[in-house]
Scaffold this motif. Structure first.
Motif, mmCIF file in Angstrom:
data_model
loop_
_atom_site.group_PDB
_atom_site.id
_atom_site.type_symbol
_atom_site.label_atom_id
_atom_site.label_comp_id
_atom_site.label_asym_id
_atom_site.label_seq_id
_atom_site.Cartn_x
_atom_site.Cartn_y
_atom_site.Cartn_z
ATOM 1 N N VAL A 1 -9.417 14.140 3.509
ATOM 2 C CA VAL A 1 -9.645 14.459 4.922
ATOM 3 C C VAL A 1 -8.674 13.675 5.796
ATOM 4 O O VAL A 1 -8.110 14.200 6.768
ATOM 5 C CB VAL A 1 -11.109 14.151 5.317
ATOM 6 N N VAL A 2 -8.471 12.407 5.455
ATOM 7 C CA VAL A 2 -7.544 11.557 6.208
ATOM 8 C C VAL A 2 -6.133 12.123 6.147
ATOM 9 O O VAL A 2 -5.415 12.181 7.158
ATOM 10 C CB VAL A 2 -7.578 10.108 5.670
ATOM 11 N N LEU A 3 -5.703 12.571 4.981
ATOM 12 C CA LEU A 3 -4.364 13.168 4.848
ATOM 13 C C LEU A 3 -4.218 14.398 5.742
ATOM 14 O O LEU A 3 -3.171 14.622 6.355
ATOM 15 C CB LEU A 3 -4.099 13.542 3.391
ATOM 16 N N GLY A 4 -5.290 15.200 5.829
ATOM 17 C CA GLY A 4 -5.262 16.372 6.695
ATOM 18 C C GLY A 4 -5.100 15.991 8.158
ATOM 19 O O GLY A 4 -4.345 16.634 8.904
ATOM 20 N N LEU A 5 -5.780 14.941 8.585
ATOM 21 C CA LEU A 5 -5.658 14.469 9.966
ATOM 22 C C LEU A 5 -4.264 13.920 10.232
ATOM 23 O O LEU A 5 -3.698 14.113 11.317
ATOM 24 C CB LEU A 5 -6.714 13.391 10.248
ATOM 25 N N MET A 6 -3.705 13.224 9.248
ATOM 26 C CA MET A 6 -2.347 12.696 9.400
ATOM 27 C C MET A 6 -1.342 13.832 9.555
ATOM 28 O O MET A 6 -0.401 13.751 10.353
ATOM 29 C CB MET A 6 -1.983 11.821 8.199
ATOM 30 N N GLN A 7 -1.543 14.907 8.816
ATOM 31 C CA GLN A 7 -0.644 16.054 8.907
ATOM 32 C C GLN A 7 -0.785 16.744 10.267
ATOM 33 O O GLN A 7 0.217 17.134 10.886
ATOM 34 C CB GLN A 7 -0.939 17.033 7.777
ATOM 35 N N GLN A 8 -2.024 16.865 10.758
ATOM 36 C CA GLN A 8 -2.256 17.477 12.067
ATOM 37 C C GLN A 8 -1.573 16.687 13.183
ATOM 38 O O GLN A 8 -1.053 17.258 14.142
ATOM 39 C CB GLN A 8 -3.760 17.552 12.360
ATOM 40 N N ASN A 9 -1.585 15.365 13.063
ATOM 41 C CA ASN A 9 -1.026 14.512 14.105
ATOM 42 C C ASN A 9 0.471 14.273 13.927
ATOM 43 O O ASN A 9 1.072 13.513 14.705
ATOM 44 C CB ASN A 9 -1.760 13.168 14.137
ATOM 45 N N GLY A 10 1.065 14.880 12.910
ATOM 46 C CA GLY A 10 2.503 14.764 12.726
ATOM 47 C C GLY A 10 2.952 13.487 12.055
ATOM 48 O O GLY A 10 4.154 13.199 12.011
ATOM 49 N N ALA A 11 2.014 12.695 11.514
ATOM 50 C CA ALA A 11 2.392 11.461 10.839
ATOM 51 C C ALA A 11 3.055 11.748 9.500
ATOM 52 O O ALA A 11 3.932 10.990 9.050
ATOM 53 C CB ALA A 11 1.165 10.578 10.638
ATOM 54 N N ILE A 12 2.644 12.830 8.846
ATOM 55 C CA ILE A 12 3.261 13.272 7.594
ATOM 56 C C ILE A 12 3.403 14.785 7.665
ATOM 57 O O ILE A 12 2.746 15.459 8.469
ATOM 58 C CB ILE A 12 2.423 12.881 6.344
ATOM 59 N N ASP A 13 4.272 15.331 6.834
ATOM 60 C CA ASP A 13 4.408 16.786 6.806
ATOM 61 C C ASP A 13 3.661 17.352 5.606
ATOM 62 O O ASP A 13 3.097 16.614 4.789
ATOM 63 C CB ASP A 13 5.880 17.187 6.786
ATOM 64 N N ALA A 14 3.680 18.629 5.489
ATOM 65 C CA ALA A 14 2.926 19.306 4.430
ATOM 66 C C ALA A 14 3.417 18.920 3.040
ATOM 67 O O ALA A 14 2.623 18.789 2.095
ATOM 68 C CB ALA A 14 3.005 20.814 4.619
ATOM 69 N N SER A 15 4.715 18.726 2.890
ATOM 70 C CA SER A 15 5.250 18.378 1.568
ATOM 71 C C SER A 15 4.781 16.982 1.138
ATOM 72 O O SER A 15 4.467 16.764 -0.034
ATOM 73 C CB SER A 15 6.780 18.436 1.587
ATOM 74 N N GLN A 16 4.732 16.068 2.097
ATOM 75 C CA GLN A 16 4.254 14.724 1.771
ATOM 76 C C GLN A 16 2.780 14.749 1.395
ATOM 77 O O GLN A 16 2.361 14.083 0.447
ATOM 78 C CB GLN A 16 4.478 13.791 2.967
ATOM 79 N N ALA A 17 2.003 15.513 2.146
ATOM 80 C CA ALA A 17 0.575 15.616 1.843
ATOM 81 C C ALA A 17 0.357 16.271 0.482
ATOM 82 O O ALA A 17 -0.506 15.843 -0.299
ATOM 83 C CB ALA A 17 -0.134 16.404 2.935
ATOM 84 N N LEU B 1 0.814 -1.211 0.000
ATOM 85 C CA LEU B 1 0.000 0.000 0.000
ATOM 86 C C LEU B 1 0.850 1.265 0.000
ATOM 87 O O LEU B 1 1.821 1.382 0.763
ATOM 88 C CB LEU B 1 -0.928 0.008 1.217
ATOM 89 N N SER B 2 0.461 2.219 -0.835
ATOM 90 C CA SER B 2 1.110 3.528 -0.864
ATOM 91 C C SER B 2 0.353 4.472 0.065
ATOM 92 O O SER B 2 -0.704 4.129 0.608
ATOM 93 C CB SER B 2 1.099 4.080 -2.292
ATOM 94 N N LEU B 3 0.885 5.680 0.252
ATOM 95 C CA LEU B 3 0.239 6.660 1.128
ATOM 96 C C LEU B 3 -1.185 6.995 0.674
ATOM 97 O O LEU B 3 -2.119 6.940 1.486
ATOM 98 C CB LEU B 3 1.100 7.924 1.222
ATOM 99 N N PRO B 4 -1.418 7.368 -0.590
ATOM 100 C CA PRO B 4 -2.798 7.689 -0.992
ATOM 101 C C PRO B 4 -3.733 6.485 -0.889
ATOM 102 O O PRO B 4 -4.906 6.639 -0.534
ATOM 103 C CB PRO B 4 -2.645 8.160 -2.443
ATOM 104 N N GLU B 5 -3.236 5.301 -1.182
ATOM 105 C CA GLU B 5 -4.070 4.109 -1.061
ATOM 106 C C GLU B 5 -4.425 3.835 0.397
ATOM 107 O O GLU B 5 -5.562 3.480 0.721
ATOM 108 C CB GLU B 5 -3.349 2.902 -1.664
ATOM 109 N N ALA B 6 -3.443 4.019 1.292
ATOM 110 C CA ALA B 6 -3.704 3.839 2.719
ATOM 111 C C ALA B 6 -4.726 4.853 3.209
ATOM 112 O O ALA B 6 -5.597 4.537 4.040
ATOM 113 C CB ALA B 6 -2.405 3.964 3.511
ATOM 114 N N ALA B 7 -4.644 6.071 2.704
ATOM 115 C CA ALA B 7 -5.601 7.105 3.102
ATOM 116 C C ALA B 7 -7.014 6.746 2.643
ATOM 117 O O ALA B 7 -7.994 6.966 3.369
ATOM 118 C CB ALA B 7 -5.174 8.450 2.522
#
Length: 694
Positions: A248-264, A215-221
């Motif tokens: 929406v999931v990507l936004g939550l991941m960014q808020q929680n520090g799981a990914i940064d803005a560039s990854q999102a 699974l890739s990041l977008p697929e996991a989201a």
């Protein structure tokens, strides 16, 4: 004076006592004490409940094997998988095998404090009640991943306080017994993601066509976003809704520090390739017919099972192609093929299951036309006719009904075999009238026709509606030399670990007609294909069969057998409108031949048993045969002393028609009366009740 008063009020120099506590203070103090005691007692009770629950929980190995709902894997005759029903579980992925992006996505979306709580998140619960207070309804859930796992494995989705309390106890017990990694691993392998997919691996394979380990990041989201509403956000139902939720999931991941803005920002959902939905195929017509029988074969059963069917994938493909290649434009087609023991080898209920799942092979009722003559001639053979007996093809009227031949011509005197071979309507009408229409109906019932049967004269030409599977069953019984054949589609049912729950047992069918009758009708069926109306059904080896065409070419039939395989084909329109050029001997017969060439390719050539050995009562005339005069004008006494009329023509006996109000007998056969002994006037004279006239 004042001082002395003071001194007297406080002797020995003591200060006055303090005022007693007020009632309110006493109430608060007691409330605190009792509240603390009750809280302590409640905590103790909860701890005991959690401890006892933890002891009763299954081991982690057992937890991994538990499943929600019943999984049914349907297999073909060769063991290959046709399809699976119910929940679909992919490969179990260990905590280390699950991609980090998948774990981060699900934690950010469903339980960001998973690592710090003890199974229940007080902050999440408080937030849920706060939203409830503001919005007037529960808009946000306070359930942790552990609670969701408890609900998935042990409970249901009832919205009751008792269920919620049990969920909390189970969640605490799970946290007590298992590690955080184990709980998250179990959750990601068991949570429902929609489309029948349980677990990350199953969802990944269903929606993206590859294992969950890739699974890739977008697929996991996308997958993480499905938990909230699997049916609404499913990519197979609405791909755009799935993508919008994933953002929406990507936004939550960014808020929680799981990914940064560039990854999102680097995520490109347009590059995602969703797996094509597996197309439905014609085998679903077969399984739609066969699988409901599981309720009768197994009764109550919730184990994951494998159903081994009689369907031959190669023959099913050949049947599908034969129908599609030969059915007239705008029409539908159906095919049923059985082995000699009744095992259904192929079943096609229409030209395309996706556009129409209506099963015309098992559910549709249509007029069979001349294919119904099978029962007319069976009744005639049983009554004493032989294929070589002479009949007359001439105009006839029965109760005001005058049948006509397809060519509007009459052949004069011919034999029974020729009349059947060329499907002479006038001869069929005469035979039906002579043996009795109720006898024809009884023969049809005997051979498995389950639909209502009218006994009006025109019934001999196939005006009663029938099902294709019933007609195929009747021809299969002829192929079995007159023994009953019961169609079946399930050969064996086992659990997924190999335990046999059901095994079909083949038994010899009931003898429906004497051997000489089945031999005689097989002789005529073979002639119909060799030189008659069914010539298009020839396949280079012995074939016996019969065509059927209804008024205005609304229905076309061909049914026949060869080398132990019996196949029936029907074509027509669902709206019952005429189909130009459709006759049983054209498209249906060609479809039959195309399919049968594949069906019998690996089987030895079998010659039919068409030698008619007549019973003694037809071969040895009795003493009364030498009496002068017309045999129809005299009666004789049988061994029981009953007066008997030997009947008319070729030794056939004429059954007495049933009274108008007579219903079917308990066995389902139309009543067929015995031959009339004599009329009442003759009996009165014979017994002396009346004297003969001058």
């Amino acid at each position: 004076m004042a001082r002395s008063d003071i001194r007297r009020s406080a002797p020995n120099g003591r200060q006055p006592d303090k005022a007693a506590p007020s009632g309110w203070r006493r109430f608060v103090r007691r409330l605190f004490v009792w509240g603390f005691a009750l809280a302590l007692l409640g905590a103790l009770a909860l701890a005991v409940a959690v401890g006892l629950t933890a002891r009763t929980l299954p081991s982690y190995g057992q937890l991994k094997t538990s499943q929600a709902g019943q999984m049914i894997v349907v297999r073909a005759r060769d063991g290959s998988e046709l399809f699976a029903m119910g929940p679909s579980y992919g490969k179990w992925l260990t905590y280390e095998q699950i991609p980090a992006v998948m774990k981060d996505a699900i934690l950010s979306t469903e339980d960001k404090r998973f690592g710090s709580h003890i199974g229940v998140d007080p902050i999440g619960v408080a937030r849920s009640f706060y939203v409830r207070y503001k919005e007037g309804r529960f808009k946000q859930g306070g359930s942790t991943i552990t609670q969701q796992l408890a609900r998935t494995v042990f409970l249901n989705n009832d919205r009751t306080w008792s269920r919620k309390l049990r969920e909390i106890v189970l969640a605490l017990a799970l946290e007590w017994k298992f590690s955080k990694d184990q709980i998250l691993e179990a959750y990601l392998n068991k949570v429902y993601f929609g489309g029948g997919a349980y677990g990350v691996d199953s969802a990944s394979r269903k929606f993206f066509g590859h294992p969950g380990t890739e699974l890739s990041l977008p697929e996991a989201a996308i997958i993480a976003g499905l938990v909230k509403a699997p049916s609404h956000y499913s990519p197979t139902a609405d791909a755009q809704a799935a993508v919008d939720r994933a953002k929406v999931v990507l936004g939550l991941m960014q808020q929680n520090g799981a990914i940064d803005a560039s990854q999102a920002g680097a995520v490109d959902f347009k590059a995602i390739k969703f797996a094509a939905e597996a197309g439905q195929n014609s085998a679903r017509y077969f399984t739609d017919w066969a699988l409901p029988q599981l309720d009768l074969l197994l009764g109550e059963n919730t184990d994951p099972i494998e159903v081994w069917t009689t369907l031959d994938p190669k023959l099913q493909a050949a049947a599908t192609e034969a129908i599609k290649a030969n059915v007239p434009g705008g029409a539908q087609g159906a095919l049923v093929s059985m082995d000699r023991d009744g095992a259904v080898l192929a079943l096609v209920g229409g030209t395309d299951y996706v556009t129409s799942n209506y099963n015309r092979a098992t559910n549709a009722v249509r007029q069979p036309g001349s294919a119904w003559k099978l029962f007319v001639y069976l009744a005639a053979l049983e009554a004493g006719y032989t294929p070589n007996d002479k009949v007359v093809d001439e105009p006839v009227t029965i109760d005001g009904w005058s049948p006509r031949n397809s060519g509007r011509t009459f052949a004069g005197q011919i034999d029974v075999r020729t009349a059947f071979t060329y499907s002479k309507n006038t001869v069929a009408a005469q035979l039906g009238n002579e043996v009795g229409f109720s006898a024809v109906a009884g023969m049809a019932r005997r051979f498995g026709i389950s639909t209502p049967i009218s006994t009006v004269p025109s019934m001999v030409l196939g005006t009663n509606e029938v099902r294709l599977i019933d007609m195929t069953r009747a021809f299969a019984a002829v192929s079995a030399k007159g023994q009953a054949v019961e169609p079946y589609g399930i050969a064996k049912v086992t659990t997924t670990d190999g335990r046999v729950l059901y095994q079909h047992e083949s038994k010899s069918g009931q003898v429906l007609v004497p051997a000489y009758v089945s031999a005689g009708i097989t002789d005529m069926l073979q002639s119909a294909v060799s030189i008659g109306t069914g010539r298009a059904a020839q396949i280079g080896r012995p074939v016996a069969g019969k065509t059927g065409t209804t008024t205005s070419n609304k229905d076309g039939w061909f049914l026949g057998f060869s080398s132990g395989v019996t196949t029936g084909v029907w074509m027509g329109r669902d709206d019952d409108k005429p189909v130009g050029g459709l006759q049983g001997g054209t498209a249906p017969a060609r479809a039959f031949a195309a399919f049968m060439k594949t069906a019998v390719a690996g089987r030895p050539v079998e010659k039919f048993d068409t030698e008619v050995t007549l019973p003694a009562w037809q071969l040895e005339p009795d003493d009364e045969a030498n009496l002068s005069g017309n045999p129809d004008d005299y009666y004789y006494v049988d061994e029981q002393g009953n007066l008997v009329n030997p009947g008319t023509g070729n030794g056939a006996r004429t059954p007495e028609p049933p009274p108008p109000d007579a219903g079917p007998n308990p066995g389902g056969l139309e009543p067929v009366g015995p031959p009339p002994a004599a009329d009442q006037e003759f009996l009165n004279e014979a017994t002396g009740k009346t004297k003969p006239g001058p």
